[in-house]
Design an enzyme around this catalytic site. Sequence first.
Site, PDB file in Angstrom:
ATOM      1  N   TRP A 120       0.822  -1.215   0.000  1.00 38.07           N
ATOM      2  CA  TRP A 120       0.000   0.000   0.000  1.00 38.07           C
ATOM      3  C   TRP A 120       0.853   1.261   0.000  1.00 38.07           C
ATOM      4  CZ3 TRP A 120      -3.855  -1.807  -2.074  1.00 38.07           C
ATOM      5  CH2 TRP A 120      -4.410  -3.031  -1.696  1.00 38.07           C
ATOM      6  N   ASP A 146      -2.035   6.253   6.485  1.00 39.89           N
ATOM      7  CA  ASP A 146      -3.086   5.356   6.006  1.00 39.89           C
ATOM      8  C   ASP A 146      -3.355   4.377   7.147  1.00 39.89           C
ATOM      9  OD1 ASP A 146      -4.630   3.363   4.890  1.00 39.89           O
ATOM     10  OD2 ASP A 146      -3.288   2.947   3.209  1.00 39.89           O
ATOM     11  N   LYS A 150     -12.875  -2.400   6.837  1.00 40.88           N
ATOM     12  CA  LYS A 150     -12.151  -3.293   7.752  1.00 40.88           C
ATOM     13  C   LYS A 150     -12.812  -3.218   9.137  1.00 40.88           C
ATOM     14  CE  LYS A 150      -8.805  -3.116   4.494  1.00 40.88           C
ATOM     15  NZ  LYS A 150      -8.460  -4.158   3.538  1.00 40.88           N
TER      16      LYS A 150
END
Length: 360
Positions: free
Chosen positions: A102, A173, A197
């Site tokens: 990511w 993030d 999530k």
Amino acid sequence: MYRAYNFSAGPSVLPDEVLEEIKNELFDFNNTGMSVMEISHRSKQCIALFNETEELLKKSLNIPQGYSVLFMQGGARQQFTTVPLNLLTENKKADFIHTGSWTKYAIKEAKKLGQANLLFNGEECKFKSIPDLKKIKVSDDADYIYICTNNTIEGTTIKPGNLPQANIPLIADMSSNILGEEYDMSKFSLIFAGAQKNLGIAGVAVVIIKNELIEKSPDNIPETLNYKTMKDSESMLNTPPVFSVYVLNKMLKWAERMGGIKQIEKINKQKAAMLYDYIDNSKLYNNDIEPSCRSIMNVIFSLPSEEENKAFDKYATEKGFMFLKGHRSVGGMRASIYNAASLKQVEALVELMKEYELNR
């Protein structure tokens, strides 16, 4: 009603009671006689929902004064572009702690707009460990420093006590461990998270940003990607993802009933410790991540061969243990044990792993 054990990395498991609430309210939101999916985003009911969700988020994460909450679209991945569009504007340089897939994508997007300076490159250790970031020297002339606090694919995390020390904005993030363990939010200038999530379902990306940083957003970028425009429009520049925010609201109230972030973190650490302890003492399963930076959200492990990984995944799936296969880029297995994955669910997984090891 049958419920499988869901270990998906995202979209992920939701609490049964939240699903029940959604089911019971689906045809009638707050006595309106309409579904939340049908009401106008300009209605007083929808505006009240968004305002309440913002306040719940601030309370749940202990966000100090001086921050704004934005509900944006495009998922966390769109923030890889949105962050540099808004903030990589003065010196055109950003520092990165590169800890996995990511951050790789975030670096790629930043390079389109300026310089991406890697203070740590996890590729050199195959993303198996993360150093003491407090000792990392941050560039004085960077517009910001960027981290990903939890790496779903690699199974690592930057612990709350291992944040870089910097006089420039710290951007994070937090998609996969927001509300799962407690960070001092005052240390961040901006965090963002896709909701699918720990915060609900796909469709909304939460952005929490210091007000002083919002003023840096330039006028010559697309309005839907402009933090200042989104704040001024109260996240309603265009039709927002109302249902996703509604589910986020439900998840925040559920987290509050669970005892809040401190209690949730305690349970998450208990779940992860149980699973890692079994793996570390097993002759069949292996986790080669440096223990000090192991994720408590995404536990990766592998069997001796890819054939055995496939066999275990087939065995688990047939018994109702879903989505344990590791990410296609790394292989192996992965158990994503987010907030809504109960202690009972993780205990059942350990028993399944024992059973497979004994009978293979």
